[in-house]
Design a protein around this motif. Structure first.
Motif, short mmCIF file in Angstrom:
data_model
loop_
_atom_site.label_atom_id
_atom_site.label_comp_id
_atom_site.label_asym_id
_atom_site.label_seq_id
_atom_site.Cartn_x
_atom_site.Cartn_y
_atom_site.Cartn_z
N GLY A 13 0.79 -1.22 0.00
CA GLY A 13 0.00 0.00 0.00
C GLY A 13 0.82 1.28 0.00
N ASP A 14 2.14 1.15 0.12
CA ASP A 14 3.02 2.32 0.16
C ASP A 14 3.62 2.67 -1.20
N ARG A 15 3.30 1.92 -2.24
CA ARG A 15 3.94 2.12 -3.55
C ARG A 15 3.80 3.57 -4.02
N GLU A 16 2.60 4.10 -4.05
CA GLU A 16 2.40 5.46 -4.56
C GLU A 16 3.11 6.50 -3.70
N LEU A 17 3.13 6.30 -2.40
CA LEU A 17 3.86 7.20 -1.50
C LEU A 17 5.34 7.22 -1.87
N VAL A 18 5.93 6.04 -2.05
CA VAL A 18 7.35 5.94 -2.37
C VAL A 18 7.63 6.59 -3.73
N VAL A 19 6.79 6.32 -4.72
CA VAL A 19 6.99 6.91 -6.05
C VAL A 19 6.92 8.44 -5.96
N ARG A 20 5.96 8.96 -5.22
CA ARG A 20 5.84 10.43 -5.07
C ARG A 20 7.06 11.02 -4.38
N LEU A 21 7.56 10.35 -3.32
CA LEU A 21 8.74 10.84 -2.62
C LEU A 21 9.96 10.87 -3.55
N LEU A 22 10.18 9.78 -4.27
CA LEU A 22 11.33 9.71 -5.17
C LEU A 22 11.21 10.76 -6.28
N ASP A 23 10.02 10.89 -6.84
CA ASP A 23 9.83 11.84 -7.92
C ASP A 23 10.09 13.27 -7.44
N ALA A 24 9.52 13.63 -6.31
CA ALA A 24 9.69 15.00 -5.80
C ALA A 24 11.15 15.27 -5.44
N ALA A 25 11.81 14.31 -4.83
CA ALA A 25 13.19 14.52 -4.38
C ALA A 25 14.19 14.56 -5.53
N PHE A 26 13.91 13.84 -6.63
CA PHE A 26 14.89 13.72 -7.70
C PHE A 26 14.53 14.49 -8.97
N GLN A 27 13.41 15.19 -8.99
CA GLN A 27 13.05 15.96 -10.19
C GLN A 27 14.18 16.90 -10.63
N ASP A 28 14.81 17.57 -9.68
CA ASP A 28 15.84 18.55 -10.01
C ASP A 28 17.26 18.04 -9.75
N ASP A 29 17.39 16.74 -9.56
CA ASP A 29 18.70 16.12 -9.35
C ASP A 29 19.50 16.19 -10.67
N PRO A 30 20.81 16.42 -10.59
CA PRO A 30 21.60 16.53 -11.83
C PRO A 30 21.50 15.31 -12.74
N VAL A 31 21.46 14.11 -12.18
CA VAL A 31 21.38 12.91 -13.01
C VAL A 31 20.00 12.80 -13.65
N SER A 32 18.95 13.09 -12.91
CA SER A 32 17.61 13.07 -13.50
C SER A 32 17.50 14.10 -14.62
N GLY A 33 18.12 15.26 -14.43
CA GLY A 33 18.13 16.27 -15.47
C GLY A 33 18.87 15.82 -16.71
N TRP A 34 19.89 14.99 -16.53
CA TRP A 34 20.63 14.45 -17.67
C TRP A 34 19.81 13.39 -18.39
N VAL A 35 19.17 12.50 -17.62
CA VAL A 35 18.36 11.44 -18.23
C VAL A 35 17.19 12.04 -19.00
N PHE A 36 16.57 13.06 -18.41
CA PHE A 36 15.40 13.71 -19.02
C PHE A 36 15.72 15.20 -19.17
N PRO A 37 16.47 15.60 -20.21
CA PRO A 37 16.93 16.98 -20.31
C PRO A 37 15.84 18.03 -20.50
N GLY A 38 14.73 17.69 -21.08
CA GLY A 38 13.66 18.67 -21.25
C GLY A 38 12.80 18.74 -20.00
N GLU A 39 12.66 19.94 -19.44
CA GLU A 39 11.95 20.08 -18.15
C GLU A 39 10.52 19.55 -18.21
N GLU A 40 9.77 19.89 -19.23
CA GLU A 40 8.38 19.43 -19.32
C GLU A 40 8.32 17.92 -19.48
#
Length: 197
Positions: free
Chosen positions: A11-38
């Motif tokens: 039951g925690d799957r969506e919570l974990v996904v939201r935490l990871l997404d919010a914490a890593f959206q602006d991470d340098p590696v995430s920005g490299w993997v997905f260079p376009g902000e939108e």
């Protein structure tokens, strides 16, 4: 008053996904993997969901009782495992088929992962943006590192930012080999921690 930690359930799957997404959206590696902000805003959550599912299947996810932080761990055996050479390609097909960097990041990190010794692998750790700097990540890590120390197990991770690298150094991690410079992108630091005591 300490931080209460529990093992995540289904039951925690969506919570974990939201935490990871919010914490890593602006991470340098995430920005490299997905260079376009939108594109990153819409596709990054799919990658975090895939990571959550992978670790749920083969490892363990710890969350703080209040749901503001999580850590994804995999116990890696000493015996060489057959690597899933197609895993990164399947991940790319599932998450973002036109984006070769989704596959490349998996291949590059697998290529620097140490082998031959059993260890705990911190795949990812995240605190909600409004709760970063409160010691939640340290508490999540220490719960596993204390067990590593008792059991004589080392731990391994890849730091994705200079800030996180410094935190891990304070917890006893040291650079393992050379940093990984992503092609036309940021640096990652493979880090190893020998058990203490």
């Amino acid at each position: 008053m300490g931080v209460r930690i529990r093992t995540a359930g289904e039951g925690d799957r969506e919570l974990v996904v939201r935490l990871l997404d919010a914490a890593f959206q602006d991470d340098p590696v995430s920005g490299w993997v997905f260079p376009g902000e939108e594109h990153r805003r819409t596709t990054h959550p799919k990658l975090m969901a895939a990571f959550t599912d992978i670790v749920s299947a083969v490892g363990r996810i710890d969350v703080t009782e209040d749901g503001t932080a999580c850590a994804l761990w995999i116990s890696v055996p000493a015996v060489e495992q057959d690597l899933d050479d197609e895993g990164p390609a399947r991940l790319r097909a599932q998450v973002d088929p036109e984006n070769e960097r989704v596959e490349l990041i998996g291949r590059l990190t697998a290529g620097i992962h140490p082998s031959g010794r059993a260890h705990e692998y911190l795949w990812m750790i995240a605190a909600a943006p409004g709760h970063q700097g409160e010691g939640l990540g340290t508490a999540l890590m220490n719960s596993v590192l204390d067990r590593c120390d008792r059991d004589g197990l080392p731990a391994y991770l890849e730091a994705s930012s200079d800030r996180s690298r410094k935190l891990y150094e304070r917890l006893g991690f040291e650079l393992q080999g050379r940093p990984l410079d992503l092609p036309d992108g940021p640096r990652m630091w493979p880090m190893w921690r020998e058990p203490r005591g």
